[in-house]
Scaffold this active site. Structure first.
Site: not given
Ligand code: SAH
Ligand code: SF4
Length: 358
Positions: A91, A104, A111, A115, A118, A159, A190, A212, A332
Site C-alpha cells: 500500500e 507514504c 515485515c 512489532c 503493528c 523495514e 523511518s 520508532s 500508520c
Molecule cells: N518499519 C519502519 C517503518 C514503517 S512503520 C518503522 O517501524 O519505523 C511507520 C510508523 O508507524 C512506525 O513508527 C510504526 O511503529 C508505526 N506504527 C506501527 N503500527 C502502528 C499502529 N497500529 N498505530 C500507530 N502507529 C503504528
Molecule cells: Fe516492521 Fe515497522 Fe511494523 Fe515494526 S512497526 S513490524 S519494523 S513495519
C-alpha cells in the site's frame, strides 16, 4: 528479459546506455522523460532518435506495480493497493495538507520484525520490494494526483533498513534533479532501529531520519519492538548521534505510539525526557491505530495531552500526529496490503487466536 528503467538511478541508467552503445546524455534525457514527465512509452519520447526509441522498445520497459485498489478518505487522504506480483500487494498513501503533500510508501511485502502493535508485522514477511517497485509508488502517485508531491516518507509497509540495496537507489532518484528533485530534508526514512544499517544509510545517502522508539526503557522496548533485543537503547542512541553528524536535519524524529496503560504513564514521559538529553531529537506522538486482534488500545486524548505537556515542560519539541485516513484503514500501522507470508507467522497467529478462544 527487458530491463525495467524505473528501477535504475542515474548511475544505473548511464551503465545501461553504455551497454547499448549510447551516449551518457541520452541516459539523462530518458531519466527526465521517465521521472519528470512520467512517460512510460518510449515511442512518445519525441526528442530521441527513432532508432533509439526502437532499440529501447525492444530491450527495455517502464513498468510500475499494477493498481488494484484506489480509495479516497473523507479528509482527502488517498490509498492505493498495488499488486507487485501474483502473491503480494502493498500500500501507498497520499496525504494532502495545507503547505505540503506527502506520499507514504512501502519498502517490503510484510515485515520480519514483528512489532507487537503493528498490523504489517502481524502478517509476516514475504520479500523485499525492488527499486522499481519502491520508486514506482511515487511515479504512479505523481501521475494520479494534481498536487505536486513535496515530501516522501518511508513509513508504509516494511523495514526500509532491511532493504537498503533497493531503497538507496530509490532514494537517489527521489533526490535527483533530473528525476523528482526533492530535498534531503523532505525525504524521510523511518526505522525501528536496525543499527548497522543506520550507519550505512548515513554513509551512502543521508536523508531525514525517523526512529520508532515507542518505549523509554529496554524492558518495555524488548517487548514492543523486538529488534531492541538485538540493538538496545544505548546502541540505538549512539547510532542516532552518529547519524546526526551527516543528517540533513539537526534532529532525529522519535516516533512514539501511544498505547493505553502500556507506555503512556507520567514516569514514561519523564524517562523520554532523559533520553532527549542524550540526543538532539523531537518527539512525534502517534495515537495507536487499532486493528482486529491487536490486543492494544489507544491512549485517551486527555492522557496524550498530559504526556505531551510533561515533555514540553522539559523543553522538548513534541507534535501529536493527526490521524489521517483512518476511515479507509490508511493510518500508520493499519497498512496491511496482501502478503503471501513465507514465515507463516499469520497462520501461527490464527492458531494462537483460536486456542485462546477455544
Ligand atoms: N518499519 C519502519 C517503518 C514503517 S512503520 C518503522 O517501524 O519505523 C511507520 C510508523 O508507524 C512506525 O513508527 C510504526 O511503529 C508505526 N506504527 C506501527 N503500527 C502502528 C499502529 N497500529 N498505530 C500507530 N502507529 C503504528
Ligand atoms: Fe516492521 Fe515497522 Fe511494523 Fe515494526 S512497526 S513490524 S519494523 S513495519
Amino acid at each position: 528479459m527487458k530491463r525495467n528503467l524505473l528501477g535504475l538511478d542515474a548511475t544505473g541508467l548511464a551503465g545501461f546506455f553504455a551497454e547499448l552503445g549510447e551516449k551518457p546524455f541520452r541516459a539523462r534525457q530518458v531519466l527526465r522523460w521517465v521521472h519528470q514527465r512520467r512517460e512510460g512509452e518510449f515511442a512518445r519520447m519525441s526528442d530521441l532518435a527513432k532508432s533509439l526509441r526502437d532499440k529501447l522498445t525492444e530491450k527495455a520497459c517502464v513498468e510500475a506495480p499494477a493498481i488494484v485498489g484506489d480509495t479516497a478518505a473523507s479528509d482527502g487522504t488517498r490509498k492505493w493497493l498495488l499488486k507487485v506480483d501474483g502473491a503480494n500487494a502493498v500500500e501507498a498513501v497520499f496525504i494532502p495538507e495545507v503547505r505540503r503533500a506527502t506520499l507514504c510508501i512501502s519498502s517490503q511485502a510484510g515485515c520480519v520484525l514483528d512489532c507487537a502493535f503493528c498490523s504489517t508485522g502481524k502478517q509476516g514477511f514475504n520479500r523485499n520490494l525492488t527499486t522499481a517497485e519502491i520508486v514506482g509508488q511515487l511515479w504512479l502517485a505523481s501521475r494520479l494526483v494534481e498536487t505536486r508531491i513535496s515530501n516522501v516518507v518511508m513509513m508504509g509497509m516494511g523495514e526500509p533498513m532491511l532493504n537498503l540495496d533497493n531503497v538507496i537507489p530509490a532514494l537517489r532518484l527521489m533526490l535527483d534533479d533530473n528525476a523528482y528533485g526533492l530535498s534531503r530534508r523532505r525525504v524521510t526514512v523511518s526505522t525501528s532501529g536496525v543499527v548497522p544499517e543506520m550507519d550505512r544509510l548515513r554513509d551512502e545517502c543521508p536523508v531525514a531520519l525517523a526512529v520508532s522508539l515507542h518505549a523509554p526503557n529496554d524492558r518495555l522496548r524488548d517487548r514492543l519492538v523486538p529488534v531492541n533485543r538485538r540493538y538496545p537503547l544505548r546502541e540505538l542512541i549512539a547510532a542516532c548521534n552518529r547519524y546526526l553528524e551527516k543528517a540533513p536535519r539537526d534532529f532525529i524524529t522519535f516516533e512514539y505510539v501511544m498505547l493505553d496503560g502500556v507506555n503512556d504513564s507520567d514516569t514514561n514521559a519523564r524517562e523520554l525526557a532523559e533520553i532527549a538529553s542524550q540526543v538532539r531529537c523531537k518527539y512525534n506522538l502517534i495515537p495507536f491505530n487499532p486493528f482486529p486482534h491487536s490486543g492494544f488500545e489507544r491512549s485517551s486524548d486527555e492522557r496524550i495531552r498530559r504526556f505531551a505537556s510533561i515533555l514540553q515542560n522539559a523543553g522538548i519539541t513534541v507534535t501529536t500526529r493527526k490521524t489521517r485516513g483512518d476511515d479507509i484503514a490508511a493510518a500508520c500501522g493499519q497498512l496491511a496490503g496482501d502478503v503471501a507470508d513465507r514465515t507463516r507467522r499469520s497462520e501461527r497467529r490464527v492458531v494462537a487466536i483460536k486456542e485462546v478462544h477455544a
